[in-house]
Design an enzyme around this catalytic site. Sequence first.
Site, PDB file in Angstrom:
ATOM      1  N   HIS A 159       0.828  -1.210   0.000  1.00 32.67           N
ATOM      2  CA  HIS A 159       0.000   0.000   0.000  1.00 32.67           C
ATOM      3  C   HIS A 159       0.862   1.260   0.000  1.00 32.67           C
ATOM      4  CE1 HIS A 159      -3.023  -2.949   1.112  1.00 32.67           C
ATOM      5  NE2 HIS A 159      -3.926  -2.062   0.773  1.00 32.67           N
ATOM      6  N   ASP A 179      10.000  -6.514  -4.166  1.00 35.27           N
ATOM      7  CA  ASP A 179       8.994  -7.096  -3.265  1.00 35.27           C
ATOM      8  C   ASP A 179       9.113  -8.612  -3.381  1.00 35.27           C
ATOM      9  OD1 ASP A 179       6.038  -5.784  -2.099  1.00 35.27           O
ATOM     10  OD2 ASP A 179       6.312  -7.956  -2.143  1.00 35.27           O
ATOM     11  N   ALA A 236      10.375   4.212   7.539  1.00 38.83           N
ATOM     12  CA  ALA A 236       9.135   4.518   8.279  1.00 38.83           C
ATOM     13  C   ALA A 236       8.294   3.247   8.329  1.00 38.83           C
ATOM     14  CB  ALA A 236       8.376   5.645   7.600  1.00 38.83           C
ATOM     15  N   GLU A 267      10.589   1.693  21.405  1.00 37.13           N
ATOM     16  CA  GLU A 267      10.033   3.041  21.426  1.00 37.13           C
ATOM     17  C   GLU A 267       9.439   3.314  22.803  1.00 37.13           C
ATOM     18  OE1 GLU A 267       7.360   3.369  18.089  1.00 37.13           O
ATOM     19  OE2 GLU A 267       8.962   2.936  16.646  1.00 37.13           O
ATOM     20  N   HIS A 290       7.801   8.185  15.417  1.00 44.59           N
ATOM     21  CA  HIS A 290       6.734   7.308  14.894  1.00 44.59           C
ATOM     22  C   HIS A 290       5.445   8.081  14.595  1.00 44.59           C
ATOM     23  CE1 HIS A 290       5.407   2.837  14.844  1.00 44.59           C
ATOM     24  NE2 HIS A 290       4.784   3.526  13.924  1.00 44.59           N
ATOM     25  N   ILE A 291       5.598   9.120  13.773  1.00 47.97           N
ATOM     26  CA  ILE A 291       4.417   9.931  13.437  1.00 47.97           C
ATOM     27  C   ILE A 291       4.114   9.858  11.938  1.00 47.97           C
ATOM     28  CG2 ILE A 291       4.325  11.599  15.346  1.00 47.97           C
ATOM     29  CD1 ILE A 291       6.205  12.708  12.407  1.00 47.97           C
TER      30      ILE A 291
HETATM   31  P1  NAI Z   1       1.523  -3.770   2.947  1.00 51.76           P
HETATM   32  O1  NAI Z   1       1.235  -5.071   3.597  1.00 51.76           O
HETATM   33  O2  NAI Z   1       0.506  -3.150   2.093  1.00 51.76           O
HETATM   34  O3  NAI Z   1       2.883  -3.891   2.086  1.00 51.76           O
HETATM   35  C1  NAI Z   1       4.041  -4.552   2.540  1.00 51.76           C
HETATM   36  C2  NAI Z   1       4.755  -5.123   1.322  1.00 51.76           C
HETATM   37  O4  NAI Z   1       6.018  -5.639   1.731  1.00 51.76           O
HETATM   38  C3  NAI Z   1       4.001  -6.276   0.664  1.00 51.76           C
HETATM   39  O5  NAI Z   1       3.863  -6.028  -0.709  1.00 51.76           O
HETATM   40  C4  NAI Z   1       4.884  -7.490   0.939  1.00 51.76           C
HETATM   41  O6  NAI Z   1       4.819  -8.472  -0.078  1.00 51.76           O
HETATM   42  C5  NAI Z   1       6.254  -6.847   1.007  1.00 51.76           C
HETATM   43  N1  NAI Z   1       7.268  -7.640   1.705  1.00 51.76           N
HETATM   44  C6  NAI Z   1       7.119  -8.435   2.793  1.00 51.76           C
HETATM   45  N2  NAI Z   1       8.305  -8.975   3.149  1.00 51.76           N
HETATM   46  C7  NAI Z   1       9.220  -8.502   2.274  1.00 51.76           C
HETATM   47  C8  NAI Z   1      10.607  -8.702   2.113  1.00 51.76           C
HETATM   48  N3  NAI Z   1      11.308  -9.483   2.957  1.00 51.76           N
HETATM   49  N4  NAI Z   1      11.239  -8.072   1.097  1.00 51.76           N
HETATM   50  C9  NAI Z   1      10.532  -7.294   0.231  1.00 51.76           C
HETATM   51  N5  NAI Z   1       9.208  -7.071   0.325  1.00 51.76           N
HETATM   52  C10 NAI Z   1       8.565  -7.661   1.333  1.00 51.76           C
HETATM   53  O7  NAI Z   1       1.945  -2.783   4.147  1.00 51.76           O
HETATM   54  P2  NAI Z   1       1.877  -1.199   4.156  1.00 51.76           P
HETATM   55  O8  NAI Z   1       0.548  -0.739   4.599  1.00 51.76           O
HETATM   56  O9  NAI Z   1       2.432  -0.672   2.902  1.00 51.76           O
HETATM   57  O10 NAI Z   1       2.871  -0.885   5.382  1.00 51.76           O
HETATM   58  C11 NAI Z   1       4.266  -1.072   5.267  1.00 51.76           C
HETATM   59  C12 NAI Z   1       4.946  -0.866   6.596  1.00 51.76           C
HETATM   60  O11 NAI Z   1       4.710   0.459   7.080  1.00 51.76           O
HETATM   61  C13 NAI Z   1       4.471  -1.799   7.703  1.00 51.76           C
HETATM   62  O12 NAI Z   1       5.591  -2.260   8.410  1.00 51.76           O
HETATM   63  C14 NAI Z   1       3.647  -0.909   8.607  1.00 51.76           C
HETATM   64  O13 NAI Z   1       3.674  -1.362   9.958  1.00 51.76           O
HETATM   65  C15 NAI Z   1       4.384   0.407   8.462  1.00 51.76           C
HETATM   66  N6  NAI Z   1       3.599   1.600   8.812  1.00 51.76           N
HETATM   67  C16 NAI Z   1       4.226   2.597   9.509  1.00 51.76           C
HETATM   68  C17 NAI Z   1       3.545   3.741   9.862  1.00 51.76           C
HETATM   69  C18 NAI Z   1       4.229   4.841  10.579  1.00 51.76           C
HETATM   70  O14 NAI Z   1       3.580   5.604  11.281  1.00 51.76           O
HETATM   71  N7  NAI Z   1       5.515   4.986  10.439  1.00 51.76           N
HETATM   72  C19 NAI Z   1       2.111   3.895   9.555  1.00 51.76           C
HETATM   73  C20 NAI Z   1       1.579   2.833   8.739  1.00 51.76           C
HETATM   74  C21 NAI Z   1       2.297   1.715   8.417  1.00 51.76           C
END
Ligand code: NAI
Length: 407
Positions: A159, A179, A236, A267, A290-291
Amino acid sequence: MATSFPVDQIKVLLLENIHETAHDIIRSAGFQVESISKALPEEELALKLRDVHILGIRSKTQVTDRALQGARRLLTIGCFCIGTNHVDLPAANRRGVPVFNAPFSNTRSVAELIIGEIVMLARRLFDRSSELHQGRWRKVSTGAVEVRGKTVGIVGYGHIGSQVGVLAESLGMRVLFHDISSRLPMGNNTPVASLPELLQNSDFVTLHVPETPQTRDLIGAEELLMMRKGALLLNASRGSVVSIPALAEALKSGHVGGAAVDVYPEEPEQNDDAFLTPLRGLANVILTPHIGGSTGEAQAAIGREVSATLLKFVNSGATTGAVNFPQAELQPMKNTHRILNVHRNVPGVLRDINRIIADCNANIHSQVLTTDSSVGYLIMDLDQDVSNEVKKTIAALETDIKTRILY
Ligand code: NAI
């Protein structure tokens, strides 16, 4: 849309200042809403839950097994946040209560932060701004570059990663991504076969993977060395994905030209708690607490998404997106009544239910059953004339956890 009983009898308890968008949507469905601005301690929550059909919380309310013990009317819990660690998910599952959250409501907020930070790192803006805050005028622009024409490598093209790709391309950047799953590229974004290939060919590397055993220390000393000299790293995603000591070394040596870090292996729990990291004080390093996903728009989107999911579950039984429950959804059918049944997942339940249906001479218009290791969830549309009798008999089965009917 069908309802389980007069809508004005459905009681919703919303805690912790959940966004107005949620109140509006739930009130306009006709439900009774009680709103409390803080989290409730276990005892108080348990007392309240005796009478509540829908509970909405953010990240501070601990929903324990004990708090759920007397919650006989509780149909569902909505976490108006991303994480669900503060809810005893198996305890809710055992009681037939699906829990929903909003994992993707803040996608755009994180993607925008990353784009802003890419520009800030390229221009070393954070250091220049800090110097002026300290009363020092240093008009230096060594190493400052435009981002147009530079390459950003995105690790994890889900996403957030794919949104970053779209926005980066609109700034004239070249976009590579890696990915582990096959992902449809947006625009001219280009997949690469391996992480080393991405690291070797990017001016900026931004991480958007989940926390899994495979992504722990995904970027360590070896991977940092594979990056181009002076390249910039952004994280992030989750704190466990980057080895912070290795990053600090790579920054000190100058091999990595700067970093933007929003997430850390550990954290603090509370605002104003002390926070120490080896990255403190290093040049061209942006540290944020973490914002990444925290914006007004994200909160409003969370309010809309979770409340819509809760209404859909209450009024149609759909559990798509539930974090602790078998997923099932069935298009509503005209001129039928819908029975929703949660039962213990032991052999023979469907046989018993089908016998009840046969005994009542009921005609099933559609049916879906999904299970996990502890419960089974059945959605079934039946003839209206026998539906109440069928519902009562199913609810009396020894394996029954929760059964309700939608008229
Ligand atoms: P998502 O699930 O939509 O996308 C994650 C992608 O990473 C998937 O396409 C998956 O196939 C891929 N992936 C998994 N393991 C992998 C690897 N070893 N190598 C390469 N690709 C790999 O998740 P989304 O929503 O995009 O979130 C991504 C990250 O951002 C998560 O860790 C989430 O916790 C974090 N996040 C952080 C926020 C913040 O405030 N800093 C807020 C929202 C999300």
